[in-house]
Scaffold this motif. Sequence first.
Motif: not given
Length: 66
Positions: A1-13, A41-48
Motif C-alpha cells: 500500500m505504501r509503495k502504491t501511494l509513493v508511486a501515485v505521489w510521484l506521478l502527481c508531482f 527506487d527503480v520506479f523513481a529512477r525511471l520517472i527521474a
Amino acid sequence: MRKTLVAVWLLCFAGWVGAQEAFPSRPLTIVVPTGPSGQTDVFARLIAEQLRVRLNQPVVVENRPG
C-alpha cells in the motif's frame, strides 16, 4: 500500500512540475522513503530520467529509508 501511494505521489508531482511555466535553476530532488534497489527506487529512477529529458534539468533520486 505504501509503495502504491509513493508511486501515485510521484506521478502527481511529475504532472505538477510539467504544468509550471517557470522552473527553478537548481536540480530537482526526488526523495524515496525506501532503501536502494527496491521497486519504488527503480520506479523513481525511471520517472527521474523522464523528467530530466522533458525539463532539461538535473534530477537526483535520494533514498532515505526509515
